[in-house]
Scaffold this active site. Structure first.
Site, mmCIF file in Angstrom:
data_model
loop_
_atom_site.group_PDB
_atom_site.id
_atom_site.type_symbol
_atom_site.label_atom_id
_atom_site.label_comp_id
_atom_site.label_asym_id
_atom_site.label_seq_id
_atom_site.Cartn_x
_atom_site.Cartn_y
_atom_site.Cartn_z
ATOM 1 N N GLU A 254 40.005 43.238 46.474
ATOM 2 C CA GLU A 254 39.777 41.994 45.731
ATOM 3 C C GLU A 254 40.561 42.116 44.437
ATOM 4 O OE1 GLU A 254 36.356 40.069 43.127
ATOM 5 O OE2 GLU A 254 35.779 40.170 45.240
ATOM 6 N N CYS A 288 36.694 38.635 37.931
ATOM 7 C CA CYS A 288 37.764 38.101 38.783
ATOM 8 C C CYS A 288 37.470 36.687 39.268
ATOM 9 C CB CYS A 288 37.977 39.011 39.998
ATOM 10 S SG CYS A 288 38.564 40.663 39.611
#
Length: 517
Positions: A254, A288
């Site tokens: 990720e 994120c």
């Protein structure tokens, strides 16, 4: 409430998988709120990684031989320990990262959800199952899942407990061993999570935590692991993907995000504005999947902006080991410098500061006000690049179509948020967005917390998925076993010569009518 005492960090430091730690170089870890030292950890080397992998390989064979239900029982006990020790875990998280306590609690809840979900579904997902063979009756086909071996986890500093131990949980229950490299700024959070896993009954050699620099410890892990899980920047992710590609091992990551929120006319502006504060400034924007771009239909742009700015101004910025602060500190001088440069660059090129825009050394060495900019353009640093801090830009748009086009005008594709006049309209907009997850009438938390659904990015925001069946099965190799009975593909003794192959073709054509073909 002060930071935990030094003896806590001494105890955690002793859990690092380091040979002869007293003789090693040590790194001092500072409390982010104040800069005062918390404790120190030994710095790992490539030889420490090699030793950890040697022990992990032996432990993994024994672990994989245990029934999945036994492995799941360890996770059930771990979840209970996380709940029992949640205050301690949040203290350690806040001390290392400087995040607000509610953001630390997000990590605790994430661990609870992950342990519960994978303990529940692993026995079914990992169970050997039957599939149709090439020729019914003659072939019995089964598919089983074999663990990869020893999985490497390279974890980030922003959610250091959840994205180290949380990513290790599915790898472990799949029958693997794990070697973790925590970020050098936040080793104690990972060690605290590992300590509870050991208490839950996980063999110590099965989960090794090796602190140290990425260029040394991280490289050694990539060179030795059978599969790599990484969370971090897209730039580093590319580099690690190349290394994994050369070794032909699996890789999941990720990576970064420049995540959009769309607010359409007819949306509940009060709810959207309040939720946007959490979506944009959770963990001081160091997340994120947090929002950095707000696209608002022009008919409601002025009203929404007024409500949003007021909600941002009402949020309390501060350092506290309780739930009184809404937004905490940045983690490092480097993050503070990035945010400051992005704001200075934007304002120097014509952007307008609607609120915030300043460092707050009066609160602590690394605090920066939550900042909202208007009139941001693509040539500004924060226009297209991820800031990863408490900075968001707001853009009025003429239509939802324009909002969707601009939201998708990025190399990233991690998360998005949509607010519209109805849930159905929000879902229709969501389906048009190039993002791995989209939250309708929320920012990011429900997508992250839905552990039964895959979580990950499109574009340069990631490879593979965490959570859901994909988040477990990626740590396995599917193996197909076929048993042939009665006859194999050689012609029977009494079958006329030259007739067997045409007969097989007739059978193959008939098989297309059977279910599952």
């Amino acid at each position: 409430m002060p930071a935990p005492e030094a003896d806590v960090f001494d105890r955690l430091s002793a859990l690092a998988a380091i040979e002869a730690p007293a003789e090693r170089q040590h790194k001092t870890i500072a409390e982010t709120f104040t800069g005062n030292p918390l404790g120190s950890v030994p710095v790992g080397t490539a030889s420490d990684v090699t030793a950890a992998f040697d022990k992990a390989h032996v432990a993994q064979e024994r672990w994989a031989a245990r029934p999945v239900a036994e492995r799941a029982a360890v996770l059930d006990r771990y979840r209970a320990l996380v709940v029992r020790h949640r205050e301690f875990l949040m203290d350690v998280l806040q001390a290392e990262t400087g995040k607000a306590r509610w953001a630390a609690q997000e990590e605790i809840m994430g661990l609870m959800f992950a342990a519960r979900y994978f303990a529940k579904v692993a026995p079914r997902l990992l169970d050997t199952h039957r599939v149709p063979g090439a020729f019914p009756v003659l072939n019995r086909m089964s598919v089983r899942s074999q663990p990869k071996g020893v999985v490497g986890v390279i974890a980030p500093w922003n959610y250091p407990l959840l994205l180290s131990i949380g990513d290790s949980i599915p790898a472990l229950i799949a029958g693997n061993a794990v070697v973790v490299k925590p970020d050098s700024q936040t080793p104690f959070s990972t060690l605290a999570g590992a300590e509870l896993l050991y208490q839950a009954g996980l063999p110590r050699e099965l989960l090794a935590v090796v602190p140290g620099p990425g260029a040394v410890v991280g490289t050694a892990i990539v060179d030795a692991c059978d599969y790599l899980m990484f969370t971090g920047s897209s730039h580093t992710g590319r580099h690690l993907a190349e290394q994994c590609g050369r070794r032909l091992i699996g890789f999941s990551a990720e990576l970064g995000g420049k995540n959009p929120m769309i607010v359409a006319k007819g949306a509940d502006l009060d709810k959207a504005a309040k939720a946007a504060v959490r979506a944009c400034f959770s963990n001081a924007g160091q997340l994120c999947i947090s929002i950095e771009r707000l696209y608002v239909e022009r008919d409601v742009a002025e009203a929404f902006t007024e409500k949003f700015v007021a909600a941002v101004n009402a949020a309390k910025l501060g350092a506290s080991y309780d739930f009184s602060a809404d937004i905490g500190s940045l983690i490092s001088e480097a993050q503070l410098e990035t945010v400051s440069k992005h704001v200075a660059d934007a304002t120097g090129k014509g952007a307008k500061v609607l609120t915030g825009g300043n460092a707050r050394p009066d609160l602590g060495p690394l605090f920066f006000e939550p900042t909202v900019l208007a009139e941001v353009t693509a040539e500004m640093e924060c226009g297209r690049n991820e800031t990863f801090g408490p900075l968001v830009s707001i853009y009025p748009v003429d239509s939802v179509d324009e909002a969707v086009r601009l939201a998708n005008d990025t190399d990233y594709g991690l998360n998005a948020s949509v607010w519209a006049a109805s849930k159905s309209e929000g879902e229709r907009i969501a389906a048009r967005l190039h993002a791995g997850t989209v939250c309708v009438d929320e920012g990011y938390a429900p997508a992250w917390g839905s552990t039964a659904a895959p979580m990950g990015g499109m574009g340069i925001s990631g490879v593979g998925r965490r959570h859901g069946p994909d988040g477990l099965l990626k740590f396995t190799e599917p193996q197909s076993i076929v048993v042939t009975r009665f006859l194999n593909l050689d012609a029977p003794k009494l079958f006329p010569k030259g007739k067997w192959q045409p007969f097989l073709m007739i059978i193959a054509r008939i098989l297309r009518f059977l279910p599952g073909r």
